[in-house]
Design a protein around this motif. Structure first.
Motif, PDB file in Angstrom:
ATOM      1  N   VAL A  56       3.023  13.445   4.552  1.00 18.31           N
ATOM      2  CA  VAL A  56       1.992  13.120   3.753  1.00 18.31           C
ATOM      3  C   VAL A  56       1.125  14.157   3.258  1.00 18.31           C
ATOM      4  O   VAL A  56       0.746  15.202   3.614  1.00 18.31           O
ATOM      5  CB  VAL A  56       0.847  12.189   4.642  1.00 18.31           C
ATOM      6  N   GLU A  57       0.906  13.782   1.649  1.00 19.23           N
ATOM      7  CA  GLU A  57       0.497  14.841   0.750  1.00 19.23           C
ATOM      8  C   GLU A  57      -0.992  15.063   1.133  1.00 19.23           C
ATOM      9  O   GLU A  57      -1.314  16.431   1.387  1.00 19.23           O
ATOM     10  CB  GLU A  57       0.569  14.340  -0.474  1.00 19.23           C
TER      11      GLU A  57
ATOM     12  N   LYS B  77       0.681  -1.101   0.022  1.00 21.00           N
ATOM     13  CA  LYS B  77       0.008   0.181  -0.041  1.00 21.00           C
ATOM     14  C   LYS B  77       0.805   1.155   0.103  1.00 21.00           C
ATOM     15  O   LYS B  77       1.885   1.327   0.918  1.00 21.00           O
ATOM     16  CB  LYS B  77      -0.919  -0.060   1.148  1.00 21.00           C
ATOM     17  N   THR B  78       0.583   2.156  -0.990  1.00 17.91           N
ATOM     18  CA  THR B  78       1.591   3.483  -1.213  1.00 17.91           C
ATOM     19  C   THR B  78       0.967   4.509  -0.648  1.00 17.91           C
ATOM     20  O   THR B  78      -0.193   4.858  -0.660  1.00 17.91           O
ATOM     21  CB  THR B  78       1.842   3.569  -2.696  1.00 17.91           C
ATOM     22  N   PHE B  79       1.789   5.187   0.114  1.00 16.94           N
ATOM     23  CA  PHE B  79       1.377   6.728   0.686  1.00 16.94           C
ATOM     24  C   PHE B  79       2.232   7.443   0.295  1.00 16.94           C
ATOM     25  O   PHE B  79       3.455   7.491   0.239  1.00 16.94           O
ATOM     26  CB  PHE B  79       1.506   6.751   2.227  1.00 16.94           C
ATOM     27  N   VAL B  80       1.794   8.952  -0.418  1.00 12.11           N
ATOM     28  CA  VAL B  80       2.341   9.637  -1.085  1.00 12.11           C
ATOM     29  C   VAL B  80       2.799  10.963  -0.121  1.00 12.11           C
ATOM     30  O   VAL B  80       1.720  11.404   0.330  1.00 12.11           O
ATOM     31  CB  VAL B  80       1.934  10.257  -2.564  1.00 12.11           C
ATOM     32  N   MET B  81       4.069  11.438  -0.198  1.00 11.74           N
ATOM     33  CA  MET B  81       4.633  12.496   0.580  1.00 11.74           C
ATOM     34  C   MET B  81       4.908  13.893  -0.283  1.00 11.74           C
ATOM     35  O   MET B  81       5.733  13.464  -1.489  1.00 11.74           O
ATOM     36  CB  MET B  81       5.672  12.224   1.557  1.00 11.74           C
ATOM     37  N   PHE B  82       4.471  14.736   0.051  1.00 13.74           N
ATOM     38  CA  PHE B  82       5.111  15.991  -0.758  1.00 13.74           C
ATOM     39  C   PHE B  82       6.683  16.381   0.062  1.00 13.74           C
ATOM     40  O   PHE B  82       6.893  16.073   1.214  1.00 13.74           O
ATOM     41  CB  PHE B  82       4.184  17.268  -0.715  1.00 13.74           C
ATOM     42  N   THR B  83       7.286  16.976  -0.734  1.00 12.76           N
ATOM     43  CA  THR B  83       8.670  17.386  -0.237  1.00 12.76           C
ATOM     44  C   THR B  83       9.129  18.648  -0.279  1.00 12.76           C
ATOM     45  O   THR B  83       8.629  19.505  -0.818  1.00 12.76           O
ATOM     46  CB  THR B  83       9.892  16.850  -1.184  1.00 12.76           C
ATOM     47  N   LYS B  84       9.898  19.077   0.775  1.00 13.66           N
ATOM     48  CA  LYS B  84      10.897  20.245   0.780  1.00 13.66           C
ATOM     49  C   LYS B  84      11.903  20.105   1.354  1.00 13.66           C
ATOM     50  O   LYS B  84      12.158  19.664   2.414  1.00 13.66           O
ATOM     51  CB  LYS B  84       9.716  21.283   1.631  1.00 13.66           C
ATOM     52  N   ASP B  85      12.945  20.385   0.694  1.00 12.92           N
ATOM     53  CA  ASP B  85      14.399  20.527   1.051  1.00 12.92           C
ATOM     54  C   ASP B  85      14.736  18.956   1.245  1.00 12.92           C
ATOM     55  O   ASP B  85      15.032  18.182   0.475  1.00 12.92           O
ATOM     56  CB  ASP B  85      14.557  21.362   2.261  1.00 12.92           C
ATOM     57  N   LYS B  86      15.000  18.661   2.771  1.00  8.41           N
ATOM     58  CA  LYS B  86      15.319  17.330   2.931  1.00  8.41           C
ATOM     59  C   LYS B  86      14.245  16.495   3.629  1.00  8.41           C
ATOM     60  O   LYS B  86      14.522  15.473   4.254  1.00  8.41           O
ATOM     61  CB  LYS B  86      16.512  17.410   3.891  1.00  8.41           C
TER      62      LYS B  86
END
Length: 170
Positions: free
Chosen positions: A119-120, A106-115
């Motif tokens: 969770v999106e 099961k995949t959970f998507v995260m947004f990113t910033k820098d390092k």
């Protein structure tokens, strides 16, 4: 080495939490270790922040310097934040890329910033934490600023007990 990594994680956590200076927060205290997951707390101003943290058991590709990587679930009652998962990478992730957390297919998507990644869809945070508690394996996939695809395996042994330990964080 592990203590150095925890201090690095705290510094990054403080930065991501928007704390003006690290002087406002005391050094983290390890509450207890639960197999692969440690429970920690620190004071930030008048409130207490509690979190559980683990390091990867495997890193791919083996030929690159990954830096210090962590997966954290934090509890910040003073800010009304309960069980917020966060991936902390040892490098800057590719701009506008996503981090995928895969637990038992099961995949959970995260947004990113820098390092770091969060969770999106915040409404999915409880589902991710629940999957961590019942799951058998967790893999975190990211892309570095240089375009290198990376993958990290985490043990989920001890996550339920560690989260229970910070349940009453005040």
């Amino acid at each position: 080495m592990f203590v150095k990594s925890i201090v690095s994680a705290l510094a990054l956590t403080l930065g991501m939490a928007g704390v003006a200076t690290a002087q406002q927060a005391a050094a983290p205290t390890r509450i207890q270790q639960f197999q692969a997951w440690g429970a920690y707390s620190y004071k930030s101003g008048a409130s207490t922040v509690c979190y559980v943290l683990s390091v990867p058991t495997a890193k791919q590709p083996a030929s690159v310097d990954h830096g210090d990587n962590f997966f954290i679930v934090s509890q910040r009652p003073g800010q009304n934040i309960s069980y917020e998962p966060q991936a902390m990478m040892g490098y800057t992730v590719k701009e506008n890329s996503k981090i995928n957390v895969v637990i038992d297919n099961k995949t959970f998507v995260m947004f990113t910033k820098d390092k770091a990644g969060w969770v999106e869809n915040a409404a999915q945070e409880p589902a991710l934490v629940a999957a961590m508690k019942t799951g058998h394996s967790m893999t975190v996939n990211a892309v570095s600023r240089k375009g290198t695809g990376t993958s990290y395996s985490y043990s989920l042994s001890g996550i339920s007990a560690a989260l229970k330990q910070i349940e009453s964080c005040k």
